[in-house]
Design an enzyme around this catalytic site. Structure first.
Site, short mmCIF file in Angstrom:
data_model
loop_
_atom_site.label_atom_id
_atom_site.label_comp_id
_atom_site.label_asym_id
_atom_site.label_seq_id
_atom_site.Cartn_x
_atom_site.Cartn_y
_atom_site.Cartn_z
N ILE A 101 0.84 -1.20 0.00
CA ILE A 101 0.00 0.00 0.00
C ILE A 101 0.88 1.25 0.00
O ILE A 101 2.01 1.22 0.51
CB ILE A 101 -0.96 -0.02 1.22
CG1 ILE A 101 -1.92 1.17 1.20
CG2 ILE A 101 -0.20 -0.13 2.53
CD1 ILE A 101 -3.05 1.07 2.23
N CYS A 102 0.36 2.32 -0.58
CA CYS A 102 0.98 3.64 -0.59
C CYS A 102 2.24 3.63 -1.46
O CYS A 102 2.17 3.38 -2.64
CB CYS A 102 1.24 4.11 0.84
SG CYS A 102 1.67 5.87 0.97
N ALA A 103 3.39 3.89 -0.88
CA ALA A 103 4.64 3.88 -1.64
C ALA A 103 5.20 2.47 -1.81
O ALA A 103 5.98 2.21 -2.72
CB ALA A 103 5.68 4.76 -0.94
#
Length: 189
Positions: A101-103
């Site tokens: 998730i995210c980066a």
């Protein structure tokens, strides 16, 4: 019982990590939190988490899922970890559940686990996603890989993981129990 491994590195995004750990445990998944930098890891916003163990002592292939939370500089530290990169490669080769998730999807991409697959990440890292077919949905599933956008999509991401590991009924029950998506009736407080 399904088992999930969540490695944490200094500077991880607390919402993403804790939401995943919490919802998976509510679903009956045996979650092991592995500290890449030690037994207690401090997140990007100063919250320290006591890990279940240190990464060096863990046999990742004893787990059904490898889940990478994002955050900076946590994601960079995950990507710099030889052990985490090896785990990603082993899970990809074995066709086991890989999630980020995210980066953190950038780590999966850099390890070749997203080549030709549909995936997403935080918008700020979209240009780093070089080998996948990039999408902007909150959660993207492609085979054994699940990716998501960021802290604001952490509940949806965690629910997708519960669904994949335990089943849709359990995911729905958890979302109902935490009042996810519930809105107050008009005129109430």
């Amino acid at each position: 019982m399904k088992r999930a491994l969540v490695p944490l590195a200094a500077g991880f995004e607390e919402i993403e990590a804790i939401t995943v750990i919490d919802l998976l445990r509510r679903g009956g998944v045996d979650v092991t939190v592995a500290g890449v930098d030690g037994a207690a890891i401090t997140g990007a916003h100063g919250i320290t988490v006591a890990c279940d163990g240190v990464a060096d002592g863990i046999d990742a292939m004893a787990f059904d899922a490898l889940i990478l939370p994002g955050g900076m500089p946590g994601t960079r530290h995950l990507g710099e970890s030889r052990l985490v990169r090896e785990w990603v490669g082993e899970f990809a080769k074995a066709g086991r559940l890989l999630a980020a998730i995210c980066a953190a999807p950038v780590v999966l991409d850099a390890c070749g686990a997203l080549a030709g697959r549909r995936a997403t990440s935080h918008p700020a890292h979209a240009t780093e996603m070089q080998t996948c077919r990039y999408e902007t949905s909150a959660v993207v599933r492609d085979g054994n890989v699940i990716t998501s956008r960021g802290a604001g999509t952490a509940v949806e991401f965690a629910a997708a993981l519960v669904e994949e590991l335990v089943g849709a009924d359990m995911a729905r029950d958890i979302l109902a129990s935490i009042q996810y998506g519930a809105r107050p009736a008009a005129g109430t407080r």
